[in-house]
Design an enzyme around this catalytic site. Structure first.
Site, short mmCIF file in Angstrom:
data_model
loop_
_atom_site.label_atom_id
_atom_site.label_comp_id
_atom_site.label_asym_id
_atom_site.label_seq_id
_atom_site.Cartn_x
_atom_site.Cartn_y
_atom_site.Cartn_z
N CYS A 87 0.83 -1.20 0.00
CA CYS A 87 0.00 0.00 0.00
C CYS A 87 0.88 1.26 0.00
CB CYS A 87 -0.98 -0.03 1.16
SG CYS A 87 -2.37 1.12 0.94
N HIS A 175 -3.34 -5.13 0.61
CA HIS A 175 -2.80 -5.59 1.89
C HIS A 175 -2.85 -7.12 1.98
CE1 HIS A 175 -2.52 -1.63 3.90
NE2 HIS A 175 -3.57 -1.33 3.15
N GLU A 177 -1.09 -8.48 4.76
CA GLU A 177 -0.65 -8.69 6.15
C GLU A 177 -1.78 -8.68 7.16
OE1 GLU A 177 -0.89 -4.19 5.95
OE2 GLU A 177 -0.85 -5.91 4.61
#
Length: 234
Positions: A87, A175, A177
């Site tokens: 990001c 994303h 994570e």
């Protein structure tokens, strides 16, 4: 060692830290907003993962650490230390490589499908992931592909979702994570919601996560393993 560059407390390494450590790698997290001097010692760093954050890459006056980070990333690129940007991290990498980062026509927040390009299908970072991924998005800016870079993934809403700049830089707009507590913390902080159980949009996002949490975790673990393999092979 995997070094994480963290911009804000609620946007940490999440699943990536767990998965890298599961593979036997040491990890370290550097909170760049509290860091005032650039290190010249890159010994022991196998790769750097640049995490997300609510700031924009062009807000150096408001966030002076972005100036330090730009110089740091340039050194990583010059020394050919592997970088994975997520990001904001991907936007910082694109900016450092001379590409534009601008406001998107519409914000992407929630779950979206991204499709791999032919270059993405051939890139080892996405081995064993098929032609498309279901990913979590939370961004308002978009990056151009750096000159000489390769577009790896796209979506209907945002053409540039992932890029590779040979030989050592990867950027992911989405994303990989995240876990549920992380999403909850973003909703509370960025939307100013105290009781997310009473917010329809928040509940839709969390219910969406619950439905595909196993898929998201599996994709993230595969990307981690692929990234480790790339580092070791180079």
């Amino acid at each position: 060692m995997i070094l994480f560059l963290k911009h804000i407390n609620i946007e940490g390494p999440g699943l990536l830290k767990t998965f890298f450590e599961d593979e036997g790698l040491e990890t370290k997290t550097l909170e760049v907003d509290k860091f005032s001097a650039m290190s010249e010692d890159f010994s022991g760093i196998d790769a750097v993962v640049i995490l997300g954050g609510p700031m924009n890459v062009y807000e150096e006056e408001k966030y002076p650490f972005l100036i330090w980070e730009d110089k740091f990333v340039r050194q990583l690129a010059e020394k050919r230390i592997f970088c994975l940007g997520i990001c904001l991290g991907s936007q910082l990498l694109a900016k450092t490589l001379g590409a534009k980062v601008t406001k998107a026509e519409t914000k992407e927040i929630g779950f979206y499908d991204v499709s791999l390009t032919q270059d993405g299908l051939e890139n080892p970072l996405f081995d064993r992931l098929g032609r498309s991924l279901k990913v979590f998005q939370w961004h308002e800016d978009i990056f151009d592909i750096p000159k000489g870079g390769k577009l790896l993934a796209s979506s209907k809403e945002c053409t540039n979702q992932a890029f590779y700049f040979e030989p050592n830089i990867y950027g992911l707009q989405f994303h990989v994570e995240i876990d549920r507590p992380m999403i909850e913390s973003w909703i509370k902080a960025y939307w100013g919601i105290i009781d997310i159980s009473k917010d329809k949009k928040a509940q839709e996002i969390l219910e969406g996560y619950d439905k595909i949490r196993t898929l998201l975790s599996s994709q993230a673990r595969i990307i981690c393993k692929n990234f480790i393999s790339i580092i070791k092979e180079k």
